[in-house]
Design a protein around this motif. Structure first.
Motif, PDB file in Angstrom:
ATOM      1  N   ALA A  32      -2.890 -63.665  -5.738  1.00 30.35           N
ATOM      2  CA  ALA A  32      -2.299 -63.369  -7.039  1.00 30.35           C
ATOM      3  C   ALA A  32      -0.895 -62.806  -6.863  1.00 30.35           C
ATOM      4  N   LEU A  76      -2.147 -67.316 -12.274  1.00 29.73           N
ATOM      5  CA  LEU A  76      -3.275 -66.539 -12.777  1.00 29.73           C
ATOM      6  C   LEU A  76      -3.680 -67.015 -14.165  1.00 29.73           C
ATOM      7  N   THR A  77      -4.971 -67.138 -14.397  1.00 28.57           N
ATOM      8  CA  THR A  77      -5.479 -67.327 -15.755  1.00 28.57           C
ATOM      9  C   THR A  77      -5.482 -65.973 -16.455  1.00 28.57           C
ATOM     10  N   ASN A  78      -5.826 -65.963 -17.736  1.00 27.91           N
ATOM     11  CA  ASN A  78      -5.943 -64.681 -18.426  1.00 27.91           C
ATOM     12  C   ASN A  78      -6.976 -63.801 -17.750  1.00 27.91           C
ATOM     13  N   ALA A  79      -8.092 -64.397 -17.386  1.00 23.56           N
ATOM     14  CA  ALA A  79      -9.133 -63.621 -16.719  1.00 23.56           C
ATOM     15  C   ALA A  79      -8.594 -63.063 -15.405  1.00 23.56           C
ATOM     16  N   ALA A  82      -6.423 -60.269 -16.040  1.00 20.78           N
ATOM     17  CA  ALA A  82      -7.176 -59.117 -16.537  1.00 20.78           C
ATOM     18  C   ALA A  82      -7.748 -58.287 -15.401  1.00 20.78           C
ATOM     19  N   VAL A  83      -8.130 -58.929 -14.313  1.00 16.28           N
ATOM     20  CA  VAL A  83      -8.741 -58.169 -13.214  1.00 16.28           C
ATOM     21  C   VAL A  83      -7.749 -57.809 -12.113  1.00 16.28           C
ATOM     22  N   TYR A  84      -6.610 -58.466 -12.089  1.00 20.65           N
ATOM     23  CA  TYR A  84      -5.700 -58.249 -10.965  1.00 20.65           C
ATOM     24  C   TYR A  84      -5.290 -56.791 -10.788  1.00 20.65           C
ATOM     25  N   ASP A  86      -6.612 -53.981 -11.819  1.00 23.11           N
ATOM     26  CA  ASP A  86      -7.683 -53.060 -11.445  1.00 23.11           C
ATOM     27  C   ASP A  86      -8.119 -53.274 -10.000  1.00 23.11           C
ATOM     28  N   ILE A  87      -8.231 -54.527  -9.614  1.00 21.73           N
ATOM     29  CA  ILE A  87      -8.622 -54.800  -8.236  1.00 21.73           C
ATOM     30  C   ILE A  87      -7.558 -54.275  -7.284  1.00 21.73           C
TER      31      ILE A  87
END
Lengths: 124, 124
Positions: A32, A76-79, A82-84, A86-87
């Motif tokens: 990402a 990146l997709t929206n999903a 969304a997690v990038y 935080d991860i």
DNA sequence: ATTTCTTACGCTCAACGTAAGTATC
DNA sequence: GATACTTACGTTGAGCGTAAGAAAT
């Protein structure tokens, strides 16, 4: 009496029963950030194939795709977006903490030998 | 031009070259929280033996012991206490984020099909 | 032809369970 | 004897590399 000896929080949000592998999270983070499986692989000293494998694992785990595969590279997709963050932050938090205990300039390691391994006094 | 398409931060603190396994982190977190390898094993649907194995892995990785082994149960060392909160929060951050994208009541999954997988318009 | 992601296939070793061991109570 | 952590050992499958494939330019 209830135990006071170990960490307690209010409602710590129980972790999911299964979490993806560390390698999958790292591959995702690197891909990402770099926008490329190839660069992620180089950074992690892996092959493209290994990165693909782990990303696919993660996408299967989530049931959602995290990247659009483009003609050249990925997005990146929206999903995924969304997690990038935080991860990324979660890994950083863990990595920094572990480094401070292990890799640090002797400080933590040296200090840690002072007294904490002393056995409990006999309970009687 | 420099790429604007992917996440950028200032000095994101590069992750250590190798990070411990997710299983090791989870075993540590559960053991620290419960004060017992046995209870950690039950919680994770593993054997004591598997928990011991992972904790030892983590301790070897760090070069420091994380628990005192007591007659009955265990106790965090200073080093263990130093990493517990960060590991716990890091895992929670990751877990919650992943859950929000996968396990959530359809919201994110459904939304995620709206438009983000649309291919780029031809670049010419 | 080159670049980049994907798939097939086989190997290796990490992760695990079972079972035996150790130590304390 | 009961409880709890550790160690030995064998099995299995996740993780990975190599190599071939696909698709776009």
């Amino acid at each position: 009496m209830t135990s006071l000896a170990h960490p307690q929080q209010g409602q710590p949000t129980p972790l999911p029963a299964r979490l993806p592998n560390m390698q999958a999270l790292r591959a995702f983070e690197a891909a990402a950030r770099s926008g490329s499986f190839t660069r992620a692989a180089e950074e992690l000293y892996l092959t493209q194939s290994a990165v693909t494998y782990q990303i696919r694992n993660l996408e299967d785990y989530l049931g959602t795709s995290l990247f659009q595969r483009l003609h050249r590279g990925i997005r990146l997709t929206n999903a995924g977006r969304a997690v990038y963050n935080d991860i990324s932050r979660g890994l950083a938090l863990i990595g920094e903490s572990l480094t401070s205990v292990s890799g640090a300039p002797g400080a933590t390691r040296a200090i840690s030998r002072r007294m904490e391994d002393a056995p409990d006094p006999p309970s009687a």
